[in-house]
Each structure stands twice: as structure tokens, then as C-alpha cells.
Design a protein around this motif. Structure first.
Motif, PDB file in Angstrom:
ATOM      1  N   SER C  37     -30.229  -6.334   7.437  1.00  0.00           N
ATOM      2  CA  SER C  37     -30.241  -5.094   6.467  1.00  0.00           C
ATOM      3  C   SER C  37     -31.053  -3.911   6.941  1.00  0.00           C
ATOM      4  CB  SER C  37     -31.078  -5.454   5.077  1.00  0.00           C
ATOM      5  OG  SER C  37     -31.475  -4.539   4.300  1.00  0.00           O
ATOM      6  N   LEU C  38     -32.232  -3.923   7.802  1.00  0.00           N
ATOM      7  CA  LEU C  38     -32.971  -2.780   8.208  1.00  0.00           C
ATOM      8  C   LEU C  38     -32.299  -2.385   9.460  1.00  0.00           C
ATOM      9  CD1 LEU C  38     -36.516  -4.558   8.126  1.00  0.00           C
ATOM     10  CD2 LEU C  38     -35.562  -2.632   6.724  1.00  0.00           C
ATOM     11  N   GLU C  39     -31.388  -2.984  10.156  1.00  0.00           N
ATOM     12  CA  GLU C  39     -30.913  -2.410  11.455  1.00  0.00           C
ATOM     13  C   GLU C  39     -29.938  -1.485  10.772  1.00  0.00           C
ATOM     14  OE1 GLU C  39     -28.245  -5.518  13.527  1.00  0.00           O
ATOM     15  OE2 GLU C  39     -29.927  -6.600  13.773  1.00  0.00           O
ATOM     16  N   THR C  40     -29.493  -1.513   9.840  1.00  0.00           N
ATOM     17  CA  THR C  40     -28.261  -0.214   9.456  1.00  0.00           C
ATOM     18  C   THR C  40     -28.896   0.851   8.922  1.00  0.00           C
ATOM     19  OG1 THR C  40     -28.209  -0.980   7.251  1.00  0.00           O
ATOM     20  CG2 THR C  40     -26.758  -2.107   8.530  1.00  0.00           C
ATOM     21  N   ILE C  41     -30.355   1.082   8.792  1.00  0.00           N
ATOM     22  CA  ILE C  41     -30.999   2.168   8.251  1.00  0.00           C
ATOM     23  C   ILE C  41     -30.769   3.100   9.556  1.00  0.00           C
ATOM     24  CG2 ILE C  41     -32.906   3.389   7.806  1.00  0.00           C
ATOM     25  CD1 ILE C  41     -33.983   1.073   6.778  1.00  0.00           C
ATOM     26  N   PRO C  42     -30.039   4.639   9.245  1.00  0.00           N
ATOM     27  CA  PRO C  42     -29.724   5.551  10.174  1.00  0.00           C
ATOM     28  C   PRO C  42     -30.910   6.198  10.687  1.00  0.00           C
ATOM     29  CG  PRO C  42     -28.721   6.140   8.313  1.00  0.00           C
ATOM     30  CD  PRO C  42     -29.486   5.072   8.037  1.00  0.00           C
ATOM     31  N   ASP C  43     -31.294   6.503  11.996  1.00  0.00           N
ATOM     32  CA  ASP C  43     -32.314   7.337  12.621  1.00  0.00           C
ATOM     33  C   ASP C  43     -33.685   6.390  12.762  1.00  0.00           C
ATOM     34  OD1 ASP C  43     -30.786   9.560  12.408  1.00  0.00           O
ATOM     35  OD2 ASP C  43     -31.477  10.050  10.278  1.00  0.00           O
ATOM     36  N   LEU C  44     -33.106   5.135  13.220  1.00  0.00           N
ATOM     37  CA  LEU C  44     -34.152   3.788  13.185  1.00  0.00           C
ATOM     38  C   LEU C  44     -34.901   4.283  14.787  1.00  0.00           C
ATOM     39  CD1 LEU C  44     -34.690   1.808  11.179  1.00  0.00           C
ATOM     40  CD2 LEU C  44     -33.855   0.208  12.858  1.00  0.00           C
ATOM     41  N   PRO C  45     -36.124   4.390  14.895  1.00  0.00           N
ATOM     42  CA  PRO C  45     -36.515   4.550  16.405  1.00  0.00           C
ATOM     43  C   PRO C  45     -36.459   3.381  17.364  1.00  0.00           C
ATOM     44  CG  PRO C  45     -38.408   3.820  14.678  1.00  0.00           C
ATOM     45  CD  PRO C  45     -37.108   3.955  13.940  1.00  0.00           C
ATOM     46  N   GLY C  46     -36.342   3.594  18.649  1.00  0.00           N
ATOM     47  CA  GLY C  46     -35.778   2.852  19.628  1.00  0.00           C
ATOM     48  C   GLY C  46     -36.500   1.546  19.559  1.00  0.00           C
TER      49      GLY C  46
ATOM     50  N   PRO D 169     -20.138   8.091   4.613  1.00  0.00           N
ATOM     51  CA  PRO D 169     -21.181   7.705   5.361  1.00  0.00           C
ATOM     52  C   PRO D 169     -22.527   8.399   4.742  1.00  0.00           C
ATOM     53  CG  PRO D 169     -19.577   9.387   6.402  1.00  0.00           C
ATOM     54  CD  PRO D 169     -19.087   8.786   5.088  1.00  0.00           C
ATOM     55  N   GLU D 170     -22.388   9.390   4.082  1.00  0.00           N
ATOM     56  CA  GLU D 170     -23.488   9.964   3.512  1.00  0.00           C
ATOM     57  C   GLU D 170     -24.298   9.028   2.148  1.00  0.00           C
ATOM     58  OE1 GLU D 170     -25.579  12.744   4.367  1.00  0.00           O
ATOM     59  OE2 GLU D 170     -24.154  12.468   6.214  1.00  0.00           O
ATOM     60  N   VAL D 171     -23.459   8.744   1.358  1.00  0.00           N
ATOM     61  CA  VAL D 171     -23.683   7.833   0.116  1.00  0.00           C
ATOM     62  C   VAL D 171     -24.118   6.371   0.758  1.00  0.00           C
ATOM     63  CG1 VAL D 171     -22.963   7.088  -2.020  1.00  0.00           C
ATOM     64  CG2 VAL D 171     -22.187   9.196  -1.236  1.00  0.00           C
ATOM     65  N   PHE D 172     -23.002   5.857   1.312  1.00  0.00           N
ATOM     66  CA  PHE D 172     -23.634   4.232   1.640  1.00  0.00           C
ATOM     67  C   PHE D 172     -23.949   4.446   3.247  1.00  0.00           C
ATOM     68  CE2 PHE D 172     -20.778   3.932  -1.972  1.00  0.00           C
ATOM     69  CZ  PHE D 172     -21.606   2.445  -2.486  1.00  0.00           C
ATOM     70  N   SER D 173     -25.171   4.813   3.486  1.00  0.00           N
ATOM     71  CA  SER D 173     -25.775   5.301   4.755  1.00  0.00           C
ATOM     72  C   SER D 173     -26.282   3.877   5.551  1.00  0.00           C
ATOM     73  CB  SER D 173     -26.532   6.364   4.864  1.00  0.00           C
ATOM     74  OG  SER D 173     -27.733   6.038   4.034  1.00  0.00           O
ATOM     75  N   SER D 174     -26.758   3.039   4.619  1.00  0.00           N
ATOM     76  CA  SER D 174     -27.385   1.612   5.230  1.00  0.00           C
ATOM     77  C   SER D 174     -27.460   0.550   4.348  1.00  0.00           C
ATOM     78  CB  SER D 174     -28.958   2.043   5.427  1.00  0.00           C
ATOM     79  OG  SER D 174     -29.526   2.422   4.278  1.00  0.00           O
ATOM     80  N   ILE D 175     -27.840  -0.760   4.942  1.00  0.00           N
ATOM     81  CA  ILE D 175     -27.587  -1.592   3.939  1.00  0.00           C
ATOM     82  C   ILE D 175     -28.716  -1.598   2.527  1.00  0.00           C
ATOM     83  CG2 ILE D 175     -28.146  -4.460   3.629  1.00  0.00           C
ATOM     84  CD1 ILE D 175     -26.334  -4.533   6.063  1.00  0.00           C
ATOM     85  N   PRO D 176     -29.811  -1.229   2.628  1.00  0.00           N
ATOM     86  CA  PRO D 176     -30.733  -1.004   1.694  1.00  0.00           C
ATOM     87  C   PRO D 176     -30.174  -0.054   0.451  1.00  0.00           C
ATOM     88  CG  PRO D 176     -32.082  -0.741   3.864  1.00  0.00           C
ATOM     89  CD  PRO D 176     -30.580  -1.028   4.111  1.00  0.00           C
TER      90      PRO D 176
END
Lengths: 266, 266, 266, 266
Positions: C37-46, D169-176
Motif C-alpha cells: 500500500s505504501l509503495e504506491t504513494i507518489p513522491d516517496l523518497p528514494g 491519476p489525481e483522484v486515485f493517486s495511491s493505495i491509501p
């Protein structure tokens, strides 16, 4: 004797011709409710306004006549006037005064009183009484759960204000607004006018929503339990009585030859 | 004898090959429903339209043949024609006429009739009958609650109009619009097209919503009670009968040596 | 003997140290779900990406080892491989292949397979089995109501298309879109992306909504009835048996002086 | 003796004048909750702020006095201080410190602690205890279903992200974010801030929604079953005992003439 019959006719309990009058009476109440509703549609043609006003005047006149008839025919007129249904009947007649003086500002809100007529339709319904008994039994539990629900709503309203006020100062501007959000969310209506956008606000919503929906599911369970208890108690009573009665008869029949004296109880 | 067998085949109650025909028949109804749905997608390629039209024609032809077969094979044709399922079958054939004359304006709305075919699938289902009995028992209560729900909906619609009309004259423009709001809110659907914005409108909504949701929770409790009663009555009856029967046998065995004459009942 | 113990440890049924391994195992599954779940958050640090990838690799490696261990230790390896849980375990290992070849387009959707691991947590739960039995009993009724619900959804979708298509050709552009509206409305979710605006569309919605919500309330009643029946049957059985047994003992004691011969049954 | 009475007065269990003090006490808690809520309304006039602050100070002072009184009067002060209600009482007094030093940044979030006072109102309620017992019995089932619900929510959140991420992509941007959508949809709140627009996303929603709503309907059924079992068990016990007791008396009366010795048990 004569007078009581008139009231029986109005109540629909008269053995000969009461039922018909009561049905016409109730139909008039429902039609009047529809008329009040249609009146408010904007851009209604003139003839429709006239027709609705005429119908309105006719209905109110009928209720005034009925109210006077009930006072005249009642055994104890004052007891009727100050009884629950006497006051309802009086309130149903009030719009008559408003037709004379239409410019009053309060006219609109007083219209709501006419709806109380509808309560008459439920006058002494058997199914409703049975449910009332079931509800009366579980009043204690229902009270506790209304209270629990109020607390959870309050915590939800305050919590969402704390979490969302900075991110959406316009939407969640005060705790009373947070309470409105809580009510719309807990009833699962969810208009979409207010919703959390911060991660912490959403997490708080998740936790409080599952907790609160559980609390709301319990009253349904309580009412169901009360209704089933009332019904099943009778079933069990009847069944056990019947079966045990049968073996009683059998055993006594077998024992009959031994008895010298007849049993006192049949 | 011969004729009755054809009807048994069509109904799926024929001992030898009826089941297969009935399944094909029911599958055709479901596929036809899907076809009607797909037809309406805009920008559908030409070949798809042709294919769907051909399938449509085939299905309707099948139903016409079936309807004629049922009339010919029925013992009393007129009794079938005017029976509930006879009329449903006839309505299912009507679209055949529309294929001939496609330009009719009413064509669209008459399509809905084809859906009635689906009702055939429920023809004589045992689980449904059992539920119907449970519902029939609690008809009185359900009627009262439908009525109570209608009154609360009406009060809600009128009340929200009074409270919100001035603040949102465009949205809450008439009582019928207020009634639509009440229906969307009480079913907890909450589209978000209409919602109160004034403090008094919101307070009214809160009070009426909690009251109304309670009224809506009760029918669920009533249906559950009716279903449980039907089922548990049998359980209690069986259990009590069994247990009481056992002690009866025991007691009578113990008493046996005392009897001079054999008991008439075994 | 030795081999079976390893499987007992993995299943958490080993008398000595199985429980601890199973808890670590289940915790790993839940943590892996959070990581996906966390992997998909955009703009995640390296560094977060690296850490999540390392954890992912570790989890998949654990599952591969577990799968191989289960095959080696199983009494009948082929029976395990083709059993339900054997296939689930294999699917849980598949992402191992994807780590080697990350560019595959299907990589995203295959991730869903990893969720199936979570099903393992429910492996042989007693409460779940009891509910399954209750559901199995009322399968007939639930099937009929799923079917009834499907028909009402279909009628709602077609009806709203007929009533609203002209007024909102963009929103209600086809019957499948009408079906989506029907699903969102009947589940009372009501996103607000589609709603009727014509008076006839709103009237149709009102009628179909109250009908449909009743149909949806019944399955809840059915499941409740099945659960109560299972539980109450035992209660009634026990109670009746106990009480009736008591009077049996009493009656037989009273009859004792009359008997010349001892009863054969105690 | 004297000291215990003070605590009885504060708890509302004192035979003479305890009830009155407890009601004033509880009223103060509710009024304080309303004051906290009103304080947050923007653009409040100056005199209202002053009045609310004064009331706040008074309420907190009352709680400090009560807390100290409870410590002094308790038989074992340390046991009270570290008991559940002792900690709640201490937390209710904490805002006193904040009045002295109002500029603290944490002041806002610590306000939530004052709500815990409300929990006192539920102190030892009989209806609540009865429900707790029913819930304790069905804890196993409720746990399993919370778990099942969590799994379905997780699958829904991941699934909707896979199906809708490309289209929105803006609305469903991540699994959370997908999980937030899942929670809003499964509780049937449906704010309308996020909803699927692709056909596959809508199909997935339909399947998962009907599955998930079933899972959510079961806990209600479980709680109802537990409540009914507790209540009906007593009813059945009483009924069977009563009826069987009656026939026992009858049979023994009939047998009385045969007995030479009086039965030991009446």
C-alpha cells in the motif's frame, strides 16, 4: 344516546354508516396534504391557484364543522377540548383564521400545523400499540444507546474540527459545523458538502465511523429482540401448554381405573 | 395426455427432457436482457447493431412460438390466456409488432415490458413462497409503518421547504422538491444535489433524520420476527413434542403393571 | 513423524513451539500488505523505495522457503500442491519471478495475487465455520433474493435510462450507465455523480428505491434467522430435556412404592 | 463512615441527597460540552467569549474540587488515583493548567480530553452491562468479521487503485487514497469526492460492494442473535418449568390416594 352516535360516525366505529364517513374524512386529509404541497410549485397557472384555494377553504370548513360537532355531541365537552385529540382538532381548524387575513408573515410556518391532521389516521391502531409495548420494554436500552450515539456524534464533531479546521478553514469553520458533518456521516447519508481531506482527519473518520455504525446497529437489534420476545413468548407458552396438557390427559386416563373417588377438577 | 406433456416441457417439470428446455429458455431471457442493455450504448459499431437486432428478432420469435404452443396445448386455453402468466407471456410477445413498425414513438417505453419475462424465472419458487407467508403475517405492521414512513417523509419535505426556501430559492423551490430531498435523505442515499445550509434547516434535518431512520429500522425487525416465528415455531413444536412424548412413554411403562385392561390408544 | 511436525509448526498447531512461528508468519503477511500500500504513494523518497523493496524481497523469499518446506515435508506432496491452500501458497510466491523481470506490463495487476495470502489467516476458524453452516442452510433463500435484487437492479437501470436519457443525454447515455446508477443508489452509497432531475425520473426512483431497499433488508433478516435457529435450537433442546427430565424423576419416585419389579431401564 | 458518604453523594448513590448532586454534576458536564462547541464559532461577540471563558473556569474549578474531594474521602486513595475512573477524573482537571498558560500550541488538541468527562455519565448503567455480556459472548464471531471486513476493505482499496489510477491519476493517486474510497463506499456514506469512472472499475466496485455489504450485515445479525439468546433463554426456562411443574402437581395429586407414606419432598 343520539349524541354519542354522531361521534361514533366521525370516528368510524359506528356499526351502520360510520365506516364510510371515516374513509371520506381520511381521504380529505390526504388530499389536503397533497394540495398544500402543490401550492408551492412556482409558476403555477392562475386557475390552479384558484382551485387549490377553493379546495383548501372547503377542507378547513369541514374541519371547523367537525370540531364544533364533536364539542356539541361530546358527553363532557371540556374534557374533549383539553384532551390530546381535542387540541389536535383545534389546531387543524386554525388555518381558517389565516384565510381571512392572508398577509400575515407567520402564515407559512403555521401551515405545518395542518399536517398534524395526519396523526389522526393512526388513532388507535392495533399493530402500532403492539410495537409501542415492545418499545416500552426496551426503553432503557434505547435510551442508553441514544445517549451513547450523542456522545460519539459529539466526539466526532469536535475531532473533525480539530483535524480539518486548518486544512479547510471555510468548510470546517466551527464545532457546530463539525457536528453537522458528523450527523450526515453517521446516518450514512453523505451529501458530499463536507468531507475530510487530511490523512489524520480521514484516519479519525475511519475509526469513529466503524465505532459509531456499530452503536447505530445495536438499536435495530434491540427492537428486533423486543418484538421477537413478545411474539415467541406466546408461541412457547402455547406449545408447551398444549403438549404437556396432552400427556396429562393420557396419564390421568391410564390412572383412572385406580381411582375410587372422582377428581374434583375435571 | 400428449398436450399436457408439452406444457410440462415448457415449464421444466417434465420427468424426462423438460429440465433442459427450461434452462435454455431461462438463459435466453437473461441474454435478451443483456442485449437490450447493450443496444443503448452510443457509438456502437454497425455490425453490433445488426447482431443485436438479429438476436432480438430470434428471441421474440421464440416467445411468440412458445405463447402459441401454450394456447394450443392448454386444456382450457381461455383460462390460460386470462391467467396472470398468460398475460405476462402475451406482453413478452408484443415487441414482435414493434419490429415491423420501428418508427413508433412509444417504442422505447414499451421495451420495458420485455423485462416482465424475467418474472417467469421466479415461477413457483419454494423459498419465495415461504417468505410470502411470513410477509403476509406481518402485513398489518408493515402497512402501518409504510404509512408512518409516508407521514414522516411528508413532514420532512414540507419542513425543509419552510426552513430552506429563503436561503436556497433555486434548490428548494417547492414542496415536491423538498419531498425528493426527503426521499434521498431518508433512504440514506444522499446524492448531494440538495442539502440544507441554514442552521435551523440542519437542526430540523437532524431531528427528523434520527426519528425517520428509527421508523425505517422497524420494518426490518418486523420481517425478521415473522421469519423467525415461522421457523422457530416448528422447532419448538418438534422439540417439546419429542421430549414430552418420551416422558409419556416412561410413565406409562412404569404404570403398566397396574393396568388390568389394555389402553385403547397404543 | 519428524516431517509432520514441521507442517504443524508452520500451521501453528504444534504443541511446543508452533504458535510463535505462526504469529510471526501472520504478522509478516499483514506488514507485507501495508508495504504494498505504501509503495504506491507518489513522491516517496528514494530510501523509502529501497527499504520497501528490500522488505518485499525478504517476504517473498520467506514464502518461497515456506512453500518448498511444505512440499518436502508433506506426506503426499502432490495432494498438497493441487489442494486449495497449496495453490494459494504457490500464488503467494509468484511475485518472486516479477522481481527478476520488473519491466513487465502485467506486474501491477499481478500484485493483487499477494493479497490472497491474507486468506491464510482465516484457515480453519471455528466462528467462521459456524456461520458457514448457517449460510448453507439459508442458501436457497439467499439465492432467490440475489436473483430478485438482480432483477430490480436491471429494471431500475433500464427505467432510469428511459426517463432521464432525454433530459441528461450525457449522464444517462446508455443502460449500462443506468445500471451503475442503480447499483450506487440501491446500496445507498449515492456518490452524486448521477441522479435523476426530471419529475417522472424522481417518481420512478422513489417507487423502485423503497421496493428495492425492502428486498435488500430481507437477506439480513434471513441470515439473522439462520443464526438464531442454530443457536436457539440447542437452547430449547437443552431446556426442555432438563425440565421434562426433572418431572420424570419426580413422577417415578412417587410411583416407586407401587412397583413389584425393578424397572429394566435405570 | 463519614467519608464514604461524600463519595456516595458524588456518585449519586447516597440514600438521602446524593441523587440531586449527581444530576447537577451531569448537567454541568453536558453544558460544558455545549460551551466548548459554541466557543469555536467564528465572529463571536466579545461578551460571549468572556461568558464562555468564565463558565469554563467555573466548570474546571468544580472538577478540581471534586477530584481532590474524592482523593481525601477515598478509603484507599492510591487505589482510586490509579483506577480507570481516577485517571479519567484527573484528565478532566487538566484544562485548569491551560487556563493559566493560554499561549501553548497544544491547547487545542488537549481540549479533546474534556470530552472524556462524558464517559462518566455511563458509569455503571444496567442496560449497558447487559449488552456488554451479549457482546462478550459473540466476541469471537465479531472479531472474525472485523478481520474479514478489514481484508475486503484492503482488497477494495488496492483493486480500485489498479483499475482507476490511469483514468484518474489525481483522484486515485495511491493505495491509501483507494482505502479511503473503500471506507467511504462500504459504510455507504458516499461523499462523492472519489468514485470510479472506468467500466472495469465500476464492475469491480459492484462485485466488491455486494460482497462487502453482506459481510457488514452479518455483525448486526450476530449481535441480534446474542441479545435474543440471552433474553429468550430465560423465557423458555421459565415457561417450560412452569408448565411442567403444573402437570407434576396434578399427577401427584391424582396419585396421592395410593401412597401409604407421605412423600419426603413437598
Amino acid at each position: 344516546m343520539r349524541r354519542e352516535e354522531y361521534i361514533q360516525i366521525l370516528d368510524g366505529t359506528h356499526p351502520d354508516h360510520g365506516r364510510g364517513v371515516a374513509l371520506v374524512h381520511q381521504g380529505l386529509i390526504v388530499l389536503s396534504g397533497l394540495a398544500i404541497s402543490l401550492e408551492t410549485i412556482p409558476d403555477l397557472p392562475g386557475w390552479a391557484h384558484t382551485a387549490l384555494f377553493a379546495f383548501e377553504a372547503f377542507v378547513v370548513a369541514t374541519f371547523v364543522v367537525e370540531y364544533l360537532a364533536r364539542i356539541i355531541c361530546a358527553k363532557r365537552p371540556f374534557r374533549y377540548i383539553f384532551s390530546f385529540w381535542g387540541i389536535i382538532d383545534l389546531l387543524a381548524c386554525l388555518p381558517a383564521l389565516l384565510i381571512v387575513q392572508q398577509q400575515w408573515a407567520a402564515i407559512r410556518s403555521l401551515r405545518l400545523l395542518r399536517l398534524i391532521r395526519l396523526l389522526k389516521l393512526l388513532h388507535a391502531n392495533r399493530a402500532l400499540i403492539r410495537l409501542e409495548q415492545a418499545l416500552a420494554k426496551s426503553r432503557g436500552e434505547l435510551l442508553v444507546f441514544s445517549f451513547l450515539a450523542a456522545i460519539i456524534l459529539y466526539i466526532a464533531g469536535v475531532g473533525i474540527f480539530i483535524f480539518e479546521n486548518e486544512a479547510q478553514p471555510e468548510v470546517f469553520s466551527s464545532i457546530p459545523k463539525g457536528l453537522w458533518w458528523a450527523i450526515v456521516s453517521f446516518t450514512t447519508v453523505g451529501y458530499g458538502d463536507m468531507y475530510p481531506i487530511t490523512p489524520e482527519g480521514r484516519f479519525f473518520t475511519t475509526v469513529i465511523l466503524f465505532l459509531g455504525l456499530g452503536v447505530i446497529a445495536v438499536p435495530t437489534a434491540i427492537i428486533t429482540t423486543a418484538l421477537i420476545n413478545t411474539d415467541l413468548k406466546e408461541t412457547i407458552e402455547r406449545e408447551v401448554e398444549e403438549e404437556v396438557g396432552e400427556i396429562e390427559r393420557e396419564v390421568r386416563k391410564d390412572l383412572a381405573p385406580f381411582k375410587r373417588k372422582p377428581t374434583r377438577r375435571s
